[in-house]
Motif scaffolding. Structure first.
Motif, short mmCIF file in Angstrom:
data_model
loop_
_atom_site.label_atom_id
_atom_site.label_comp_id
_atom_site.label_asym_id
_atom_site.label_seq_id
_atom_site.Cartn_x
_atom_site.Cartn_y
_atom_site.Cartn_z
N HIS A 69 0.83 -1.20 0.00
CA HIS A 69 0.00 0.00 0.00
C HIS A 69 0.87 1.26 0.00
CE1 HIS A 69 -3.11 2.88 1.05
NE2 HIS A 69 -2.30 3.32 2.00
N THR A 70 1.90 1.27 0.82
CA THR A 70 2.80 2.43 0.87
C THR A 70 3.52 2.59 -0.45
OG1 THR A 70 3.09 2.01 3.24
CG2 THR A 70 4.65 3.54 2.20
N GLN A 71 3.91 1.48 -1.06
CA GLN A 71 4.53 1.53 -2.39
C GLN A 71 3.59 2.19 -3.40
OE1 GLN A 71 7.51 0.51 -3.84
NE2 GLN A 71 6.68 1.24 -5.78
N GLN A 85 4.20 5.68 -5.43
CA GLN A 85 4.16 5.72 -6.88
C GLN A 85 3.24 6.83 -7.37
OE1 GLN A 85 6.15 3.71 -8.97
NE2 GLN A 85 5.50 5.38 -10.33
N VAL A 86 2.09 7.00 -6.70
CA VAL A 86 1.18 8.08 -7.06
C VAL A 86 1.86 9.43 -6.90
CG1 VAL A 86 -0.93 9.28 -6.35
CG2 VAL A 86 -0.93 6.79 -6.58
N ARG A 87 2.58 9.61 -5.79
CA ARG A 87 3.26 10.88 -5.55
C ARG A 87 4.37 11.11 -6.58
NH1 ARG A 87 4.68 11.03 0.74
NH2 ARG A 87 5.17 13.20 0.23
N LEU A 108 14.64 5.15 0.40
CA LEU A 108 13.61 4.82 1.38
C LEU A 108 12.89 3.53 0.98
CD1 LEU A 108 11.73 5.45 3.75
CD2 LEU A 108 10.51 7.04 2.26
N LYS A 109 12.49 3.43 -0.29
CA LYS A 109 11.75 2.25 -0.73
C LYS A 109 12.61 0.98 -0.72
CE LYS A 109 10.27 3.96 -4.66
NZ LYS A 109 9.53 4.07 -5.94
N PRO A 130 0.20 1.63 6.63
CA PRO A 130 -0.74 0.89 7.46
C PRO A 130 -0.21 0.73 8.89
CG PRO A 130 -0.49 -0.17 5.32
CD PRO A 130 0.54 0.91 5.39
N TRP A 131 -1.09 0.96 9.88
CA TRP A 131 -0.65 0.90 11.27
C TRP A 131 -0.09 -0.47 11.63
CZ3 TRP A 131 -2.52 -2.63 14.71
CH2 TRP A 131 -3.72 -3.28 14.38
#
Length: 267
Positions: A120-122, A126-128, A185-186, A213-214
């Motif tokens: 999800h963070t990936q 990618q959107v950013r 970072l990724k 995600p928490w």
């Protein structure tokens, strides 16, 4: 590297190093300074290639390089032992420091971080990145608060966000620097090394974080030999800003609970 020292002046005072996320600049920690400086020597800094630490980052820029740059900058100021508190990327810098410079790092706090990058963070990154490369800097900056703050907090703070947007556009770190920092970072993955991090580590997360995600924080805490977990119900990815009083109280309590006798005496 631009570095500032505030709070207690005794060279033997317990020292906290505050490391920001992808934005990289020291100003992120303004909501914590009043709470921390009466008890600690507090170090904030602009990461290389951001803010007042202007530089062109090299190809292959990595988390290990970020950690080494910080360790060198602190050593040049005579700071050789410290705790590190980091937000997202800054927290991963803290984990890397604990691995690469274990004799210098006492404790690590990782705010909304992870053991390895979640899918999800990936997607969010990618959107950013697509916005930055295909639309431009202003679109990238305008979208950033959506990933950092809860919707109701954003709705109540529109004037503040507009001012922050203008500042971030005017002081943008540069596309190449940002992409190299984002790649570092990724690429960070601590799954194979977590068992070597012996220092006390606090993973603190917000359950309404849109970017990370928490559940990544309990995974991180469970993988560490001396990990602990605090979950906040609200605040978004930047809950140290949106719910600063609650965050500061939780942080100070954990620091007090895990302090050595020498740290208690010095603070």
């Amino acid at each position: 590297m631009h570095l500032e020292i505030q709070g207690l002046t005794d060279k033997d005072a317990p020292t906290l190093v505050l490391s920001s996320g992808l934005g990289g600049v020291a100003g992120f920690w303004q909501p914590q300074l009043a709470a921390l400086t009466p008890h600690y020597r507090v170090v904030t800094y602009d990461q290389r290639g951001t803010g007042r630490s202007a530089a062109t980052l090299p190809d292959g820029y990595s988390m290990a390089m970020m950690a080494a740059e910080l360790a060198d900058a602190l050593e040049q100021r005579g700071i050789e032992y410290y705790d590190i508190i980091g937000h997202a990327l800054g927290g991963l810098i803290g984990l890397q420091l604990a691995l690469d410079f274990p004799s210098r790092v006492g404790r690590v706090v990782v705010i909304n971080g992870w053991l390895s990058l979640d899918a999800h963070t990936q997607r969010c990154f990618q959107v950013r990145q697509d916005l930055l490369m295909n639309v431009g800097v202003e679109a990238f900056v305008r979208a950033q608060p959506l990933f950092l703050y809860p919707a109701e907090w954003l709705a109540r703070n529109q004037a503040r966000i507009a001012a922050e947007d203008a500042h971030h556009v005017a002081h943008f770190q540069g596309m190449e620097n940002l992409l190299r920092r984002l790649h570092a970072l990724k690429s960070a993955d601590f799954r194979a090394q977590a068992a070597r991090i012996a220092q006390p580590v606090l993973a603190i997360c917000s359950q309404d974080d849109l970017l990370v995600p928490w559940s990544c924080s309990p995974q991180l805490a469970q993988a560490l030999p001396n990990g602990s977990l605090i979950e906040m119900a609200w605040g978004g990815h930047a809950m140290s800003v949106t719910d600063a009083d609650n965050f500061n109280a939780l942080l100070l309590r954990w620091l007090a609970d895990t302090a050595t006798p020498a740290q208690r005496a010095a603070s």
